[in-house]
Motif scaffolding. Structure first.
Motif, short mmCIF file in Angstrom:
data_model
loop_
_atom_site.label_atom_id
_atom_site.label_comp_id
_atom_site.label_asym_id
_atom_site.label_seq_id
_atom_site.Cartn_x
_atom_site.Cartn_y
_atom_site.Cartn_z
N LYS A 2 0.76 -1.52 0.67
CA LYS A 2 0.04 -0.08 0.18
C LYS A 2 1.22 1.05 0.11
O LYS A 2 1.72 1.50 0.79
N LYS A 3 0.35 2.43 -1.02
CA LYS A 3 1.02 3.16 -0.83
C LYS A 3 0.46 4.43 -0.23
O LYS A 3 -0.93 4.59 -0.11
N PHE A 4 1.43 5.52 1.40
CA PHE A 4 -0.01 6.08 1.78
C PHE A 4 0.20 7.90 1.60
O PHE A 4 0.71 7.78 1.06
N SER A 5 -1.31 7.90 1.76
CA SER A 5 -1.71 9.08 1.47
C SER A 5 -0.78 9.92 2.85
O SER A 5 -1.55 9.93 4.23
N VAL A 6 -0.33 11.18 2.99
CA VAL A 6 -0.13 11.87 4.42
C VAL A 6 -0.39 13.84 4.01
O VAL A 6 0.43 13.76 2.57
N ASP A 25 14.08 9.44 1.43
CA ASP A 25 14.76 8.54 1.54
C ASP A 25 14.40 7.34 1.93
O ASP A 25 15.01 6.16 2.01
N ASN A 26 13.37 7.03 2.30
CA ASN A 26 12.84 5.90 3.35
C ASN A 26 11.44 5.46 2.72
O ASN A 26 10.74 4.82 3.31
N MET A 27 11.87 6.21 1.48
CA MET A 27 10.25 5.41 0.74
C MET A 27 9.99 3.64 0.76
O MET A 27 9.02 3.02 0.75
N GLU A 28 11.47 3.07 0.86
CA GLU A 28 10.77 1.54 0.88
C GLU A 28 10.20 0.59 1.79
O GLU A 28 9.81 0.27 1.90
N ILE A 32 5.58 6.48 0.42
CA ILE A 32 3.47 7.69 0.01
C ILE A 32 3.09 7.59 -1.20
O ILE A 32 3.96 7.62 -2.55
N GLY A 33 1.77 7.54 -1.81
CA GLY A 33 1.82 7.98 -2.91
C GLY A 33 1.23 9.58 -3.13
O GLY A 33 1.25 9.97 -4.13
N GLU A 34 0.65 9.76 -1.85
CA GLU A 34 0.26 11.55 -2.44
C GLU A 34 0.94 11.53 -0.88
O GLU A 34 0.81 11.73 0.91
N LEU A 35 1.38 13.59 -0.89
CA LEU A 35 1.70 14.28 -0.34
C LEU A 35 1.59 15.84 -0.09
O LEU A 35 1.50 15.92 -1.26
N VAL A 36 0.70 16.13 0.79
CA VAL A 36 0.08 17.20 0.62
C VAL A 36 0.47 18.37 1.33
O VAL A 36 0.75 17.34 2.97
N LEU A 37 1.08 19.75 1.27
CA LEU A 37 1.14 20.31 2.62
C LEU A 37 0.06 21.50 3.08
O LEU A 37 -0.71 21.31 2.28
N PHE A 322 12.84 8.73 12.59
CA PHE A 322 11.86 8.85 13.73
C PHE A 322 10.28 8.58 13.70
O PHE A 322 9.56 7.56 13.87
N ILE A 323 10.16 9.03 13.30
CA ILE A 323 8.47 9.37 12.33
C ILE A 323 8.35 8.64 11.17
O ILE A 323 7.38 7.93 11.72
N VAL A 324 9.21 8.12 10.39
CA VAL A 324 8.93 7.19 9.58
C VAL A 324 9.12 5.82 10.18
O VAL A 324 7.84 4.98 10.47
N ASP A 325 9.83 5.70 11.35
CA ASP A 325 9.75 4.51 12.57
C ASP A 325 8.46 4.64 13.06
O ASP A 325 7.19 3.89 13.23
N LEU A 326 7.98 5.65 13.37
CA LEU A 326 6.49 6.01 13.93
C LEU A 326 5.26 5.26 12.90
O LEU A 326 4.64 4.64 13.11
N ALA A 327 5.44 6.37 12.14
CA ALA A 327 4.36 6.33 11.26
C ALA A 327 4.24 4.14 10.24
O ALA A 327 3.17 3.03 10.95
N ARG A 328 5.70 3.85 10.26
CA ARG A 328 5.21 2.48 10.20
C ARG A 328 4.75 1.41 11.18
O ARG A 328 4.95 -0.06 11.02
N ALA A 329 5.30 1.60 12.29
CA ALA A 329 4.96 1.16 13.58
C ALA A 329 3.28 0.65 13.48
O ALA A 329 2.67 -0.24 14.01
#
Ligand code: NAD
Length: 441
Positions: A2-6, A25-28, A32-37, A322-329
Motif C-alpha cells: 500500500k502507498k500511504f496518503s500523508v 529517502d525512506n520510501m522503501e 507514500i503515494g500522495e503528499l499534501v502540505l 523516527f517519524i517514519v519509524d512511528l508511521a511504520r509501527a
C-alpha cells in the motif's frame, strides 16, 4: 505494498523540506503515494511548496504532491498527518524568550514562562487541526511533534481523549545518538529505560540487545564532557547554544549521579546560570531566524529561480527518521520500541495515572503500549510532580479562561522565584498574546 496518503500540517515549517526529503529517502520502508502540505500562512507555505514541487518532479515524479490552505483539500482521504505547527511563528517565540528575561527569568521555547505562553497558543492550533483530521479522515493518525509537547499532550488527553494523536519528541532520539557515539555503537543497537515528562526526564538504563549495560560507561563520559561528542552525530542540535546545552549535562549529572539527564533539566536545575548566560537582545529565536529559517527560505528561492533542485541546499533531515519509524509501527504493526508521551496509567508506579509521561512504549497498530518503569525516587518524583502540576494548571486555565490558574502555574514553575515576578511576567505575556490566548478573567 500500500502507498500511504500523508498531510504535513505546518507545511511552511523550516523542518518541512528536510522531513519531505527524509521521507523520500525512506520510501522503501514507508511508501507514500500522495503528499499534501497544509498551513494557514499561504505565503510562507507557497515558497516551500513551489520549491518542493520542483524537487519532487525531479526526484519522485510518481508522487502526487500539492500544497494548500484549504483544510478539506488537505485532510481528505489521508492515512497520516505529520504535525509540526508553531502558532505565532518565530515572532511570538522571540517574545516568549525575551519577556521573561526582562524579569530576570529564563526565556525558553518549551520550559518555564515561555513554554507556558507557547502552550496557551498551541492548544488552539492543535485542536483545530485535530478536528479537521477527524472531520475529513476519521481513520487518520496524527503524529504530532509540535511543541510544547507536554502541554499539547495534556490538552489532547483532556479535550480530545478519543483522538488518534500520538505525541513524540526528537530530543531523546538525538541524545541517544550521542550516547551511542560515546560507546561506539549504532542507536538501533541500543534499548533504553527512561522516565519523565517531556523535556524533563532521566535514562535509567542503556543496554545493547544482548543485555549488556552501558550506563556507567556513558555516565563516566558525561561527568567529564556532558553529551558533547568527538565526532558530531546530530544534524539538528548543532548551533552554539546547543553545544553549550550538551556540555551542561555534566552539571546535571553532578546533581543526580544515579541517572542520565535530559538536557532540558538545565532550565530547572540551573536557572540562574541560564539567565546569566542569556542575551536579552539575541535569543535562540534570533539564532534560528538568522540561521535555519534564512537558509531554508533562501534555498527555496534559489530552487524557484533556477527551476531545478539540483545542488539545492535542501538537506535530508535524517535525524527525523523516527517519524517514519512511528508511521511504520502503526501502518505495519512493527512493535517498534520508542519513547512516547502517553497517559501514565501505572507505567511509573508511584505517579498519578492521569499524568502525561514520557516512557518507552511498544508501538503497534493499536498505538503505543507503555512499558512499566517501576517506582521513581523522591527527588525526581518531587520535581516531576511540581512540573506536572504546572502543565495541568495551564490546560485548566486555558479551558476555564482563568487568570488565577495561569498565575498559579507560573508561580509554581521552578524557573520563577516568586508570585510577584510570576504576576509581572503573566501580565506582559497577556498583552503580547492578545491575538492568540483565550480571554482570562
Ligand atoms: P516554523 O515557524 O518554521 O513553522 C511552523 C509553521 O506552522 C508555520 O509555517 C506556521 O504558519 C504554521 N502554523 C501555525 N499555526 C498553524 C495552524 N493553526 N494550522 C496550520 N499551520 C499553522 O516553526 P519550526 O521551527 O519549523 O517548528 C515547527 C514545530 O515543530 C514547532 O512546534 C517546534 O517546536 C516543533 N519541533 C518539534 C520537535 C520535536 O521533536 N518535538 C523538533 C523540532 C521542532
Amino acid at each position: 505494498m500500500k502507498k500511504f496518503s500523508v498531510v504535513i500540517a505546518g507545511g511552511g515549517s523550516t523542518f518541512t523540506p528536510g522531513i519531505v526529503m527524509m521521507m523520500l529517502d525512506n520510501m522503501e520502508r514507508f511508501p507514500i503515494g500522495e503528499l499534501v502540505l497544509y498551513d494557514n500562512d499561504e505565503e510562507r507555505q507557497a515558497q516551500l511548496g513551489q520549491a518542493l514541487k520542483i524537487l519532487l518532479k525531479e526526484q519522485a515524479p510518481a508522487l502526487k504532491f500539492s500544497y494548500t490552505t484549504d483544510p478539506k483539500e488537505a485532510f481528505t482521504d489521508k492515512d497520516f498527518c505529520m504535525a509540526h505547527i508553531r502558532v505565532g511563528k518565530y515572532e511570538m517565540r522571540e517574545k516568549d524568550e525575551k519577556i521573561p528575561l526582562r524579569h530576570g527569568v529564563i526565556g525558553q521555547e518549551t520550559c518555564g514562562p515561555g513554554g507556558i505562553a507557547y502552550g496557551m497558543r498551541s492548544i488552539t492550533g492543535m485542536l483545530e487541526i485535530i478536528d479537521y483530521m477527524e472531520e475529513y479522515s476519521p481513520d487518520c493518525w496524527m503524529l504530532n511533534y509540535s511543541n510544547p509537547a507536554s502541554i499539547v499532550a495534556e490538552a489532547c488527553r483532556v479535550l480530545r481523549p478519543e483522538s488518534k494523536v500520538l505525541n513524540i519528541c526528537d530530543m531523546p532520539v538525538g541524545t541517544l545518538r550521542r550516547m551511542s557515539q560515546i560507546i561506539n555503537k549504532q542507536p538501533e543497537e541500543l534499548e533504553v529505560r527512561y522516565f519523565g515528562l517531556n523535556h524533563f526526564g532521566w535514562w535509567t538504563s542503556v543496554k545493547d540487545k544482548e543485555g549488556h549495560e552501558y550506563i556507567d560507561q556513558i555516565k563516566d563520559y558525561v561527568s567529564e564532557n556532558g553529551y558533547l561528542t568527538k565526532v558530531e552525530v546530530d544534524t539538528q542540535h548543532m548551533d552554539q547554544s546547543w553545544q553549550d546545552t550538551h556540555k551542561k549535562a555534566k552539571d546535571l549529572l553532578a546533581v543526580n549521579p544515579s541517572y542520565l539527564p535530559n538536557t532540558y533539566l538545565k532550565y530547572y536545575l540551573y536557572p540562574d546560570y541560564e539567565v546569566a548566560n542569556s542575551n536579552e537582545k539575541f535569543t535562540r529565536a534570533n539564532e534560528v531566524m538568522d540561521g535555519r529559517e534564512k537558509e531554508v527560505f533562501t534555498a527555496a528561492r534559489n530552487i524557484i529561480e533556477k527551476g531545478t533542485a539540483v545542488d539545492s541546499g535542501f538537506h535530508i533531515d535524517s535525524h527525523a527518521s523516527f517519524i517514519v519509524d512511528l508511521a511504520r509501527a502503526i501502518a505495519f504493526n512493527t512493535h517498534e520500541r520508542m519513547l512516547m508521551i502517553v497517559e501514565n496509567n501505572g507505567a511509573i508506579a508511584n505517579f498519578p495515572d492521569d499524568a502525561m509521561v514520557e516512557v518507552p512504549c511498544i508501538v503497534g497498530n493499536n498505538g503505543p503500549e507503555p512499558l512499566t518503569q517501576g517506582k521513581i525516587p523522591a527527588f525526581e518524583h518531587a520535581m516531576m510532580f511540581q512540573q506536572l502540576t504546572v502543565e495541568k494548571l495551564v490546560v485548566e486555565a486555558y479551558i476555564e479562561g482563568s487568570y488565577q490558574k495561569l498565575w498559579q502555574a507560573l508561580t509554581l514553575s521552578k524557573t520563577i522565584p516568586s508570585a510577584k515576578v510570576a504576576k509581572d511576567i503573566l501580565d506582559d505575556l497577556i498583552t503580547a498574546n492578545s491575538e492568540y490566548w483565550p480571554e482570562l478573567t
